[in-house]
Design a protein around this motif. Sequence first.
Motif, PDB file in Angstrom:
ATOM      1  N   ILE A  14      81.867  50.643  52.333  1.00  0.00           N
ATOM      2  CA  ILE A  14      83.285  51.122  53.139  1.00  0.00           C
ATOM      3  C   ILE A  14      83.343  51.980  51.202  1.00  0.00           C
ATOM      4  O   ILE A  14      83.496  54.011  52.029  1.00  0.00           O
ATOM      5  CB  ILE A  14      84.421  49.801  52.871  1.00  0.00           C
ATOM      6  CG1 ILE A  14      84.239  49.576  54.085  1.00  0.00           C
ATOM      7  CG2 ILE A  14      86.000  51.151  52.867  1.00  0.00           C
ATOM      8  CD1 ILE A  14      85.727  48.791  54.095  1.00  0.00           C
ATOM      9  N   SER A  15      83.148  52.196  50.585  1.00  0.00           N
ATOM     10  CA  SER A  15      83.454  53.412  49.381  1.00  0.00           C
ATOM     11  C   SER A  15      82.481  54.531  49.793  1.00  0.00           C
ATOM     12  O   SER A  15      82.534  55.669  49.548  1.00  0.00           O
ATOM     13  CB  SER A  15      83.578  52.749  48.379  1.00  0.00           C
ATOM     14  OG  SER A  15      82.966  53.601  47.052  1.00  0.00           O
ATOM     15  N   CYS A  16      81.385  53.697  49.989  1.00  0.00           N
ATOM     16  CA  CYS A  16      79.693  55.089  50.865  1.00  0.00           C
ATOM     17  C   CYS A  16      80.130  55.817  51.237  1.00  0.00           C
ATOM     18  O   CYS A  16      79.703  56.509  51.555  1.00  0.00           O
ATOM     19  CB  CYS A  16      78.699  54.209  49.721  1.00  0.00           C
ATOM     20  SG  CYS A  16      77.073  54.829  50.433  1.00  0.00           S
ATOM     21  N   ALA A  17      81.380  55.028  52.449  1.00  0.00           N
ATOM     22  CA  ALA A  17      80.797  55.726  53.950  1.00  0.00           C
ATOM     23  C   ALA A  17      81.740  56.876  53.578  1.00  0.00           C
ATOM     24  O   ALA A  17      81.430  57.771  54.607  1.00  0.00           O
ATOM     25  CB  ALA A  17      81.066  54.879  55.271  1.00  0.00           C
ATOM     26  N   GLN A  18      83.489  56.127  53.390  1.00  0.00           N
ATOM     27  CA  GLN A  18      84.043  57.138  52.685  1.00  0.00           C
ATOM     28  C   GLN A  18      83.491  58.767  52.391  1.00  0.00           C
ATOM     29  O   GLN A  18      84.094  59.908  52.985  1.00  0.00           O
ATOM     30  CB  GLN A  18      85.044  56.627  51.940  1.00  0.00           C
ATOM     31  CG  GLN A  18      85.787  55.719  53.130  1.00  0.00           C
ATOM     32  CD  GLN A  18      87.033  54.704  52.487  1.00  0.00           C
ATOM     33  OE1 GLN A  18      86.960  54.869  51.529  1.00  0.00           O
ATOM     34  NE2 GLN A  18      88.295  54.132  52.906  1.00  0.00           N
ATOM     35  N   GLU A  19      82.669  58.527  51.107  1.00  0.00           N
ATOM     36  CA  GLU A  19      82.601  59.805  51.150  1.00  0.00           C
ATOM     37  C   GLU A  19      81.405  60.135  51.702  1.00  0.00           C
ATOM     38  O   GLU A  19      81.188  61.754  51.306  1.00  0.00           O
ATOM     39  CB  GLU A  19      81.323  59.543  49.538  1.00  0.00           C
ATOM     40  CG  GLU A  19      81.066  60.206  48.449  1.00  0.00           C
ATOM     41  CD  GLU A  19      81.681  61.132  47.890  1.00  0.00           C
ATOM     42  OE1 GLU A  19      83.245  60.620  47.817  1.00  0.00           O
ATOM     43  OE2 GLU A  19      81.660  62.077  47.684  1.00  0.00           O
ATOM     44  N   LEU A  20      80.559  59.620  52.613  1.00  0.00           N
ATOM     45  CA  LEU A  20      79.857  60.288  53.547  1.00  0.00           C
ATOM     46  C   LEU A  20      80.183  61.444  53.916  1.00  0.00           C
ATOM     47  O   LEU A  20      79.863  61.910  54.629  1.00  0.00           O
ATOM     48  CB  LEU A  20      78.234  58.852  54.098  1.00  0.00           C
ATOM     49  CG  LEU A  20      77.638  59.134  53.421  1.00  0.00           C
ATOM     50  CD1 LEU A  20      76.836  57.767  54.297  1.00  0.00           C
ATOM     51  CD2 LEU A  20      75.745  60.008  52.750  1.00  0.00           C
ATOM     52  N   MET A  21      81.441  60.667  54.394  1.00  0.00           N
ATOM     53  CA  MET A  21      82.901  61.508  55.714  1.00  0.00           C
ATOM     54  C   MET A  21      82.815  62.607  54.834  1.00  0.00           C
ATOM     55  O   MET A  21      82.893  63.297  56.529  1.00  0.00           O
ATOM     56  CB  MET A  21      83.635  60.217  56.052  1.00  0.00           C
ATOM     57  CG  MET A  21      83.298  59.055  56.734  1.00  0.00           C
ATOM     58  SD  MET A  21      82.800  59.342  58.585  1.00  0.00           S
ATOM     59  CE  MET A  21      82.771  58.210  59.100  1.00  0.00           C
ATOM     60  N   LYS A  22      82.707  62.952  53.776  1.00  0.00           N
ATOM     61  CA  LYS A  22      82.823  63.814  53.155  1.00  0.00           C
ATOM     62  C   LYS A  22      82.523  65.312  54.315  1.00  0.00           C
ATOM     63  O   LYS A  22      83.045  66.716  53.295  1.00  0.00           O
ATOM     64  CB  LYS A  22      83.039  64.600  52.302  1.00  0.00           C
ATOM     65  CG  LYS A  22      84.426  63.562  51.782  1.00  0.00           C
ATOM     66  CD  LYS A  22      84.723  63.210  50.417  1.00  0.00           C
ATOM     67  CE  LYS A  22      85.573  62.738  49.244  1.00  0.00           C
ATOM     68  NZ  LYS A  22      85.144  62.037  48.471  1.00  0.00           N
ATOM     69  N   LEU A  23      80.691  65.023  54.409  1.00  0.00           N
ATOM     70  CA  LEU A  23      80.495  65.650  55.277  1.00  0.00           C
ATOM     71  C   LEU A  23      80.205  66.364  56.071  1.00  0.00           C
ATOM     72  O   LEU A  23      80.139  67.163  56.549  1.00  0.00           O
ATOM     73  CB  LEU A  23      78.725  65.334  55.059  1.00  0.00           C
ATOM     74  CG  LEU A  23      77.908  65.239  54.471  1.00  0.00           C
ATOM     75  CD1 LEU A  23      76.890  63.661  54.118  1.00  0.00           C
ATOM     76  CD2 LEU A  23      77.403  66.520  53.167  1.00  0.00           C
TER      77      LEU A  23
END
Length: 260
Positions: free
Chosen positions: A213-222
């Motif tokens: 989830i943490s990794c996905a949240q960071e990617l979502m910033k793209l």
Amino acid sequence: MSVLTDIADFLFPRFCVMCGERIASQEKGCVCSVCLMNLPRTGYHLLEHSPLEKLCWGVVPVERAVSFFYYSTSEVKDGIRSLKYFGKPDVALHLARVYADELRLESSFFDGVTAIIPVPLHWMRSMGRGYNQSDCIARGISEVTGIPVRKDIVGRKRNNVSQTKVRRTERRTNVAGVFKLKKRSLKDCGLESVEMPHFLIVDDVATTGSTLISCAQELMKLGDIRVSLLTLAAAGGRTPVPAAENDAPDTSVFGIPLIE
Ligand SMILES: [Zn+2]
């Protein structure tokens, strides 16, 4: 099977990392066919909404989320330990190839996936272990599907305490904000011409889903992207699949018996 292979197998016999039995020369990899057949598969790819996907509901939008097998029997636990802690990256690679093959045969899971993102490990831990098991899983899937692996998009900015050493209820805070985009935009990733790029984040084991989830949240910033998740193992044995798909989304990622 060539004579050379037979001789090599005689001189350097291979043993299954899960059961310890000798692997027949015609079998590939480091897990015997009996153990592969008996892996307690989750079947998540056959569900409309998997338990792993439900862990993300209300936290981060996820398209699809699958795990190969439950982390339940002692054989599976031994396999995972060897993959993670005893310097056997080929276990992860082999299991990822097998899983990708099965997913491709039984579902459209990989359709439309733009790139595979292995969950980054902090460089200090990578150095200590000599490899990142998520990289091996990503490579195995890529070999089968032809989908490229992108390790240049997200990195790890700090070395959190290992999730296995943290209480379940503390895991989310332990990994919150540990990932950092290495790219400023989709254009920077070379993906500006792709409509809604679809990233598949892969890791070895999912417990509370916190790391994914943490990794996905960071990617979502793209920006306008889609995210799916894949792990080799999910916790807890044969966890009953939550019944109604329209159950209230469980935004608490704790309490559902998955491991990390
Ligand atoms: Zn075996």
